[in-house]
Design a protein around this motif. Structure first.
Motif, mmCIF file in Angstrom:
data_model
loop_
_atom_site.group_PDB
_atom_site.id
_atom_site.type_symbol
_atom_site.label_atom_id
_atom_site.label_comp_id
_atom_site.label_asym_id
_atom_site.label_seq_id
_atom_site.Cartn_x
_atom_site.Cartn_y
_atom_site.Cartn_z
ATOM 1 N N ASN A 109 -19.326 1.245 -17.074
ATOM 2 C CA ASN A 109 -20.127 0.341 -16.248
ATOM 3 C C ASN A 109 -21.343 -0.236 -16.978
ATOM 4 O OD1 ASN A 109 -21.700 2.735 -16.190
ATOM 5 N ND2 ASN A 109 -22.537 2.207 -14.204
ATOM 6 N N GLU A 110 -21.547 0.162 -18.234
ATOM 7 C CA GLU A 110 -22.692 -0.325 -19.005
ATOM 8 C C GLU A 110 -22.229 -0.799 -20.383
ATOM 9 O OE1 GLU A 110 -25.967 2.439 -19.177
ATOM 10 O OE2 GLU A 110 -26.027 2.683 -17.016
ATOM 11 N N ALA A 130 -16.898 6.862 -16.716
ATOM 12 C CA ALA A 130 -16.948 5.751 -15.760
ATOM 13 C C ALA A 130 -18.386 5.253 -15.601
ATOM 14 C CB ALA A 130 -16.383 6.173 -14.418
ATOM 15 N N ASP A 131 -19.310 6.189 -15.506
ATOM 16 C CA ASP A 131 -20.734 5.891 -15.390
ATOM 17 C C ASP A 131 -21.498 7.167 -15.721
ATOM 18 O OD1 ASP A 131 -21.234 7.498 -12.954
ATOM 19 O OD2 ASP A 131 -20.201 5.904 -11.872
ATOM 20 N N PRO A 132 -22.827 7.121 -15.783
ATOM 21 C CA PRO A 132 -23.585 8.313 -16.181
ATOM 22 C C PRO A 132 -23.374 9.536 -15.305
ATOM 23 C CG PRO A 132 -24.956 6.369 -16.402
ATOM 24 C CD PRO A 132 -23.685 5.932 -15.714
ATOM 25 N N THR A 133 -22.964 9.380 -14.057
ATOM 26 C CA THR A 133 -22.773 10.548 -13.200
ATOM 27 C C THR A 133 -21.608 11.413 -13.683
ATOM 28 O OG1 THR A 133 -21.341 9.404 -11.597
ATOM 29 C CG2 THR A 133 -23.732 9.366 -11.174
ATOM 30 N N GLN A 134 -20.721 10.835 -14.509
ATOM 31 C CA GLN A 134 -19.581 11.591 -15.041
ATOM 32 C C GLN A 134 -19.907 12.296 -16.361
ATOM 33 O OE1 GLN A 134 -16.681 11.610 -13.103
ATOM 34 N NE2 GLN A 134 -18.109 10.561 -11.748
ATOM 35 N N ASP A 135 -21.080 12.002 -16.935
ATOM 36 C CA ASP A 135 -21.498 12.539 -18.226
ATOM 37 C C ASP A 135 -22.114 13.924 -18.025
ATOM 38 O OD1 ASP A 135 -22.730 13.086 -20.681
ATOM 39 O OD2 ASP A 135 -23.460 11.029 -20.939
#
Length: 140
Positions: A109-110, A130-135
């Motif tokens: 997403n970035e 997918a986005d930082p919440t998955q990191d």
């Protein structure tokens, strides 16, 4: 600012290896008529917290804001390990050639957010989150 702007803390305070890789890639990209602009590089913890507060106000919750902005404790921008590159021609160039320099897009997403993965030149970039919440690094 560009990746060669040593007078700006956002560039000067980046991890030296990341900065060297960015400069090598920017020099090669210039041969293709592409210039790298830094939209955001190193950030102070105070600035990162301000960005997070603004994201919570914009997105309506901490959970939704976390898809776009990390806390000062977890942000790779605060440690100097991430850079946001501006202009779509530069991010398109990095998408195609970045791994050769160890520069990898981390989040789907970035498309502007890049970090150094030194072994990418040998093994390609790791699969994106997918986005930082998955990191896992963003978990408290």
């Amino acid at each position: 600012m560009t990746v060669f702007d040593d007078a700006t803390p956002a560039v000067a305070n980046l991890d030296p290896d990341l900065l060297m890789a960015l400069r090598r890639a920017a020099t090669a990209a210039a041969d293709d008529g592409v210039e790298f602009y830094v939209n955001s590089g190193w950030r102070s913890p105070e600035y990162q917290n301000q960005l997070l507060r603004e994201a919570v106000a914009k997105y309506g919750s901490e959970k939704e804001a976390a898809r776009w902005v990390a806390t000062a404790q977890t942000s790779p921008h605060v440690s100097g390990d991430a850079v946001d590159i501006g202009r779509s021609d530069a991010t398109a160039w990095l998408s195609k050639h970045g791994a050769e320099y160890g520069l990898c897009q981390i989040y789907r997403n970035e498309p502007w957010h890049y970090e150094l993965r030194a072994d990418a030149s040998d093994r390609d970039c790791p699969r994106m989150y997918a986005d930082p919440t998955q990191d896992p690094r963003m978990q408290h």
